[in-house]
Design a protein around this motif. Structure first.
Motif, PDB file in Angstrom:
ATOM      1  N   ILE A 221       1.081  -1.302  -0.007  1.00  0.00           N
ATOM      2  CA  ILE A 221      -0.367   0.048   0.206  1.00  0.00           C
ATOM      3  C   ILE A 221       0.946   1.173   0.042  1.00  0.00           C
ATOM      4  CG2 ILE A 221      -2.057   1.563   1.378  1.00  0.00           C
ATOM      5  CD1 ILE A 221      -2.765  -2.022   2.672  1.00  0.00           C
ATOM      6  N   HIS A 222       0.911   2.272  -0.519  1.00  0.00           N
ATOM      7  CA  HIS A 222       1.286   3.353  -1.275  1.00  0.00           C
ATOM      8  C   HIS A 222       0.642   4.516  -0.512  1.00  0.00           C
ATOM      9  CE1 HIS A 222       4.693   5.071  -4.140  1.00  0.00           C
ATOM     10  NE2 HIS A 222       5.073   4.847  -2.656  1.00  0.00           N
ATOM     11  N   VAL A 223       1.581   5.663   0.190  1.00  0.00           N
ATOM     12  CA  VAL A 223       1.079   6.688   1.040  1.00  0.00           C
ATOM     13  C   VAL A 223       1.805   8.163   1.133  1.00  0.00           C
ATOM     14  CG1 VAL A 223       0.363   7.443   3.765  1.00  0.00           C
ATOM     15  CG2 VAL A 223      -0.292   4.710   2.996  1.00  0.00           C
ATOM     16  N   ALA A 224       0.901   8.812   0.444  1.00  0.00           N
ATOM     17  CA  ALA A 224       1.240   9.933   0.466  1.00  0.00           C
ATOM     18  C   ALA A 224       0.950  10.894   0.588  1.00  0.00           C
ATOM     19  CB  ALA A 224       2.017  10.606  -1.590  1.00  0.00           C
ATOM     20  N   GLY A 225       0.613  12.660   0.732  1.00  0.00           N
ATOM     21  CA  GLY A 225       0.788  12.955   1.358  1.00  0.00           C
ATOM     22  C   GLY A 225       1.738  14.413   2.310  1.00  0.00           C
ATOM     23  N   THR A 226       0.851  15.691   2.245  1.00  0.00           N
ATOM     24  CA  THR A 226       2.418  16.317   3.315  1.00  0.00           C
ATOM     25  C   THR A 226       2.499  16.119   4.803  1.00  0.00           C
ATOM     26  OG1 THR A 226       1.458  17.792   1.668  1.00  0.00           O
ATOM     27  CG2 THR A 226       2.592  19.236   3.495  1.00  0.00           C
ATOM     28  N   ASN A 227       0.991  16.105   4.924  1.00  0.00           N
ATOM     29  CA  ASN A 227       0.687  15.797   6.544  1.00  0.00           C
ATOM     30  C   ASN A 227       0.028  14.793   6.900  1.00  0.00           C
ATOM     31  OD1 ASN A 227       0.819  18.748   6.307  1.00  0.00           O
ATOM     32  ND2 ASN A 227       1.848  18.576   8.063  1.00  0.00           N
TER      33      ASN A 227
ATOM     34  N   GLU B 233       1.740  16.649  -7.884  1.00  0.00           N
ATOM     35  CA  GLU B 233       3.400  15.604  -7.750  1.00  0.00           C
ATOM     36  C   GLU B 233       2.626  14.716  -6.755  1.00  0.00           C
ATOM     37  OE1 GLU B 233       6.677  15.781  -9.153  1.00  0.00           O
ATOM     38  OE2 GLU B 233       6.277  17.097 -10.289  1.00  0.00           O
ATOM     39  N   LYS B 234       1.836  14.882  -6.004  1.00  0.00           N
ATOM     40  CA  LYS B 234       1.296  13.751  -5.096  1.00  0.00           C
ATOM     41  C   LYS B 234       0.627  13.102  -6.180  1.00  0.00           C
ATOM     42  CE  LYS B 234       2.535  16.357  -1.381  1.00  0.00           C
ATOM     43  NZ  LYS B 234       3.841  15.675  -0.403  1.00  0.00           N
TER      44      LYS B 234
END
Length: 428
Positions: free
Chosen positions: A49-55, A184-185
């Motif tokens: 599972i791939h997790v991105a984000g700023t916070n 980008e995210k």
């Protein structure tokens, strides 16, 4: 080389973003793909599972790992940066990667390191992927390091992608507007792979919808699928009553994560769990609830509104950008105390001038500099703070600043340490 010599070699030989900044970043995935190729392409040999984000991507990754672990799956977890020990970045069922593996891997890869000259992060990603394959994990939760599209982790095809939120951070790399940063995210969205967006943000909603539509990826906005009905924050635990908007079912969650900002992350996690259940993963509701009540114990998560002592109440939080500091300040408004002491330091490439006005003027500040080249000079930070009405003194080290706060604080006061992963790490 022994373990300490190996880690020293990694820090000294390889450009490391957390230490030197943007000069450590590569503009494509070439090195990561080359490293993986030499290892037999481990990125294709485990489910993820791939997790991105700023916070919130770290907390979200830990929550998902806790759930799979509690459900009996052998669960890998890759996160960054670390607080105290390099091995925190790579875990299986909460246990850090062995020192022996780290030493053997670097020994094996030394000729490649010297010819390819990868970054610290590129090599660490390859190490994690190889470890997860050799240990035969059932699934691995992979947290993006920075951005998404060109992040070294982005060579996997996951079961699900999850993006927590978008805020202003690393603009010199990711872009100056929220839609640019979101694009980008959104680079982690894959063809036909479901994607969960934890938080609907009107300014960038279409960026995700368009990218998902182009790739045929089913998209879910978690805060449109769940309705927060009640919250309670007592005795250092967060309790929520959440209703599913389609079925009307109520779920009561008690979590050991104490930051109120975790409410948004939990919605993203619950939407992810529903999709994964439908895909055949056995994640019973009671298992999910049990896991969320023991995230720290199961996965070793630290530094998120972590109350480390009382008398005075002392809180560590790695929040460091506009959105992160906003959440911290909002939570402080719910607290009762005599006086507030804030130990803080930043890295040079943060938009510090945008963050400082968010801090409460009524606190006493202990401005400090972490021991890394990217850290902002404490005198410069104190001067900037003064311009925004923040009163305090500058300290040459994090420890000096923290000790001064401890000495000056009354037992009914609150001490908060925040502003950078590295400031929190040095206090720990």
């Amino acid at each position: 080389m022994n373990y300490q010599e190996t880690v020293d070699y990694l820090y000294q030989q390889l450009p490391m973003f957390t230490r030197v900044g943007a000069s450590a970043l590569k503009k494509d995935l070439h090195n990561t793909l080359e490293l993986c190729k030499q290892l037999g392409d481990p990125q294709h040999k485990f489910k993820s599972i791939h997790v991105a984000g700023t916070n919130g991507k770290g907390s979200t990754s830990h929550m998902l790992a806790a759930i799979f672990q509690q459900a009996g799956y052998k669960t890998g977890l890759y996160t960054s940066p670390h607080l105290l020990d390099f091995r925190e970045r790579i875990r299986i069922n909460g246990e850090m990667i062995s020192k022996e593996f780290v030493v053997a891997f670097i020994e094996q890869m030394k000729p490649t390191i010297e010819s390819l000259e990868p970054s610290f992060f590129e090599l660490t990603v390859a190490m994690a992927y190889q470890y997860f394959v050799l240990e035969q994990v059932d699934i691995a939760i992979i947290e993006v390091g920075l951005g998404g599209r060109l992040d070294s982790t982005n060579v996997i095809t996951p079961e699900l992608s999850l993006i927590t939120n978008i805020s202003y951070d690393h603009m010199h790399i990711l872009g100056n507007t929220l839609p640019e940063i979101a694009a980008e995210k959104a680079g982690i969205i894959k063809e036909n792979v479901p994607v969960v967006i934890s938080q609907t943000q009107s300014e960038i909603e279409s960026v995700f919808i368009d990218k998902a539509a182009f790739l045929g990826a089913p998209i879910h906005f978690a805060d449109q699928e769940w309705l927060l009905q009640e919250t309670d924050f007592t005795a250092g635990r967060l309790s929520l009553g959440i209703q599913h908007t389609h079925s009307g079912d109520m779920t009561r969650i008690h979590t050991d994560l104490t930051g109120q900002y975790q409410m948004k992350n939990i919605m993203g996690v619950l939407s992810a769990v529903k999709i994964l259940q439908q895909a055949g993963w056995e994640l019973p509701e009671q298992t999910v609830l049990t896991a969320l009540s023991h995230v720290k114990k199961l996965t070793g998560l630290r530094g998120r509104w972590e109350i480390i002592s009382h008398d005075p109440v002392t809180i560590f939080d790695v929040g460091h950008n506009e959105a992160g500091i906003t959440e911290i300040v909002q939570q402080l408004q719910h607290m009762v105390y005599r006086h507030l002491h804030i130990v803080t330091g930043f890295v040079k490439d943060k938009e510090v001038a945008k963050v400082l006005p968010l801090f409460p003027a009524a606190a006493t500040y202990y401005f400090c500099k972490a021991q890394l080249p990217r850290a902002m000079d404490q005198e410069e930070l104190a001067e900037l703070g003064k311009q925004h009405g923040l009163r305090g003194h500058a300290y040459a080290s994090v420890q000096q600043a923290y000790q001064a706060a401890r000495q000056q604080a009354h037992k009914e006061d609150v001490i908060l340490v925040c502003g950078s992963f590295f400031v929190v790490a040095e206090v720990m």
